[in-house]
Design a protein around this motif. Structure first.
Motif, PDB file in Angstrom:
ATOM      1  N   ASP A 177       0.846  -1.180   0.000  1.00  0.00           N
ATOM      2  CA  ASP A 177       0.000   0.000   0.000  1.00  0.00           C
ATOM      3  C   ASP A 177       0.889   1.240   0.000  1.00  0.00           C
ATOM      4  O   ASP A 177       1.975   1.246   0.587  1.00  0.00           O
ATOM      5  CB  ASP A 177      -0.892  -0.008   1.254  1.00  0.00           C
ATOM      6  N   SER A 178       0.440   2.302  -0.647  1.00  0.00           N
ATOM      7  CA  SER A 178       1.263   3.508  -0.820  1.00  0.00           C
ATOM      8  C   SER A 178       1.631   4.197   0.497  1.00  0.00           C
ATOM      9  O   SER A 178       2.521   5.043   0.520  1.00  0.00           O
ATOM     10  CB  SER A 178       0.537   4.505  -1.734  1.00  0.00           C
ATOM     11  N   MET A 179       0.966   3.835   1.582  1.00  0.00           N
ATOM     12  CA  MET A 179       1.295   4.437   2.875  1.00  0.00           C
ATOM     13  C   MET A 179       2.568   3.847   3.473  1.00  0.00           C
ATOM     14  O   MET A 179       3.122   4.395   4.422  1.00  0.00           O
ATOM     15  CB  MET A 179       0.145   4.258   3.864  1.00  0.00           C
ATOM     16  N   TYR A 180       3.046   2.732   2.919  1.00  0.00           N
ATOM     17  CA  TYR A 180       4.184   2.036   3.499  1.00  0.00           C
ATOM     18  C   TYR A 180       5.454   2.209   2.682  1.00  0.00           C
ATOM     19  O   TYR A 180       5.433   2.199   1.443  1.00  0.00           O
ATOM     20  CB  TYR A 180       3.888   0.539   3.639  1.00  0.00           C
ATOM     21  N   PHE A 181       6.562   2.321   3.393  1.00  0.00           N
ATOM     22  CA  PHE A 181       7.901   2.334   2.812  1.00  0.00           C
ATOM     23  C   PHE A 181       8.512   0.979   3.153  1.00  0.00           C
ATOM     24  O   PHE A 181       8.865   0.716   4.303  1.00  0.00           O
ATOM     25  CB  PHE A 181       8.717   3.474   3.438  1.00  0.00           C
ATOM     26  N   GLY A 182       8.617   0.102   2.166  1.00  0.00           N
ATOM     27  CA  GLY A 182       9.077  -1.261   2.399  1.00  0.00           C
ATOM     28  C   GLY A 182      10.532  -1.331   2.824  1.00  0.00           C
ATOM     29  O   GLY A 182      11.360  -0.526   2.394  1.00  0.00           O
ATOM     30  N   GLU A 183      10.840  -2.323   3.663  1.00  0.00           N
ATOM     31  CA  GLU A 183      12.214  -2.523   4.131  1.00  0.00           C
ATOM     32  C   GLU A 183      12.597  -4.002   4.047  1.00  0.00           C
ATOM     33  O   GLU A 183      12.186  -4.681   3.126  1.00  0.00           O
ATOM     34  CB  GLU A 183      12.374  -1.971   5.554  1.00  0.00           C
TER      35      GLU A 183
END
Length: 349
Positions: A177-183
């Motif tokens: 989802d665009s609210m998340y910055f993946g790590e």
């Protein structure tokens, strides 16, 4: 201490940790006797724990603590000799609980325990070179059943995918989802775990189908960076010198280590990979990989990866990040954020 100057060159300016001046607690009755304390200690050292009694109180007894763990008891104003052998690297918080005349008062101080290990300068050999998607802001990099998997960052474009590393063909991809910055990601117990950067949220997927099974909130107030596992526990980074140890069943933090190279605290530990009992880690914005002892936090080896840049079409902002060990070939794959290539390498002393 030994000379570690060559490591500073490799790490291109990693900042030394504060020199560990001992701090006494603000206490008008008792303070720690730190007159002989050193700026740094190593695990072979012992420290004399004792307090100053400027008001000449009649002391009944003293209970000594290190990192909130009781380590000894003394009658009167006796000192306690404490061996640092089994302590984790980093700051050691000292406390003396002093009993006198039916009252008690605490004195506090701290010392810094650093590494006495001289890291080895390791060599690498490029075995193969493969294409890498330049749109991938690489955060996690790991093999699962001989298939390379990668997670990426940036809000609105974060995803994880599994693909053929030889051709770049994508087998399956899950967009966040665009609210998340993946790590970071890691596979353990038939599950895929994924972190997010500042959203304090993690995801657990079925490793085969990539179906989301659970969303969890970080137990600690930390950022999410890199991830790996030893087959039993998950290890993750938070952008500091800490590597956290997590129980994958409960997502609870069990412990952490602090990463040191000699007297230098290595901050911004990033992407992780478990290789033959050691943790290989990228250091944010450095063209270097550190090999870390997972029990102590001591850096035991350094890989200077700056030579890879001559094979790439990248900018200085496109940093090294991504370490994946292929147990089938016993080789290591490395890449970076928005790099156009990935490299299969072997490592030797």
């Amino acid at each position: 201490m030994k000379n570690y100057n060559f490591l500073f060159i490799i790490f291109l300016g990693i900042i030394l940790s504060n020199c560990g001046n001992t701090k006494n607690g603000e206490n008008s009755i008792f303070t720690f006797d730190n007159s002989n304390y050193k700026a740094h200690y190593i695990s072979d050292d012992a420290i004399s724990l004792g307090i100053l009694n400027p008001n000449s109180k009649e002391i009944d007894s003293i209970v000594y603590f290190v990192n909130d763990k009781k380590v000894g008891f003394k009658k009167g104003n006796e000192k306690l000799n404490f061996n640092l052998k089994d302590q984790k690297l980093g700051y050691q918080n000292l406390k003396a609980l002093v009993y006198f005349g039916g009252e008690n008062s605490a004195a506090t101080a701290r010392i810094e325990l650093v590494s006495n290990v001289t890291p080895k300068l390791l060599n690498y050999k490029i075995v193969n070179t493969y294409p890498h998607d330049t749109a991938s802001f690489t955060e996690g990099f790991e093999f699962h059943n001989d298939t390379l998997c990668e997670s990426t960052g940036q809000k609105g474009t974060s995803y994880f995918r599994k693909y053929d590393y030889k051709t770049g063909k994508v087998y399956k991809q899950i967009d966040l989802d665009s609210m998340y910055f993946g790590e970071g990601i890691t596979f353990i117990n038939g599950k895929l775990y994924q972190l997010t950067w500042q959203e304090k949220t993690g995801f657990i997927y079925d490793a085969k189908t990539f179906k989301l099974e659970k969303t969890f909130t970080f137990e600690k107030d930390i950022e999410g960076w890199g991830m790996t596992n030893d087959g039993t526990y998950i290890y993750q980074t938070d952008g500091t010198e800490k590597i956290w140890k997590m129980d994958p069943k409960t997502q609870k933090m069990m412990d952490h280590i602090n990463v040191y190279s000699g007297e230098s605290k290595i901050k911004a530990i990033n992407e992780l990979e478990w290789i033959n009992g050691k943790i290989y880690t990228n250091v944010w914005q450095k063209d270097a990989i550190a090999v870390v002892n997972p029990n102590t936090g001591a850096v035991e080896g350094i890989l200077n990866m700056s030579g890879l840049r001559k094979f790439l079409k990248v900018t200085p902002d496109d940093v090294l990040n991504g370490i994946a060990y292929n147990p089938k070939t016993k080789t290591i794959f490395v890449t970076g954020k928005n790099w156009n290539k990935m490299f299969e390498i072997t490592v030797s002393e």
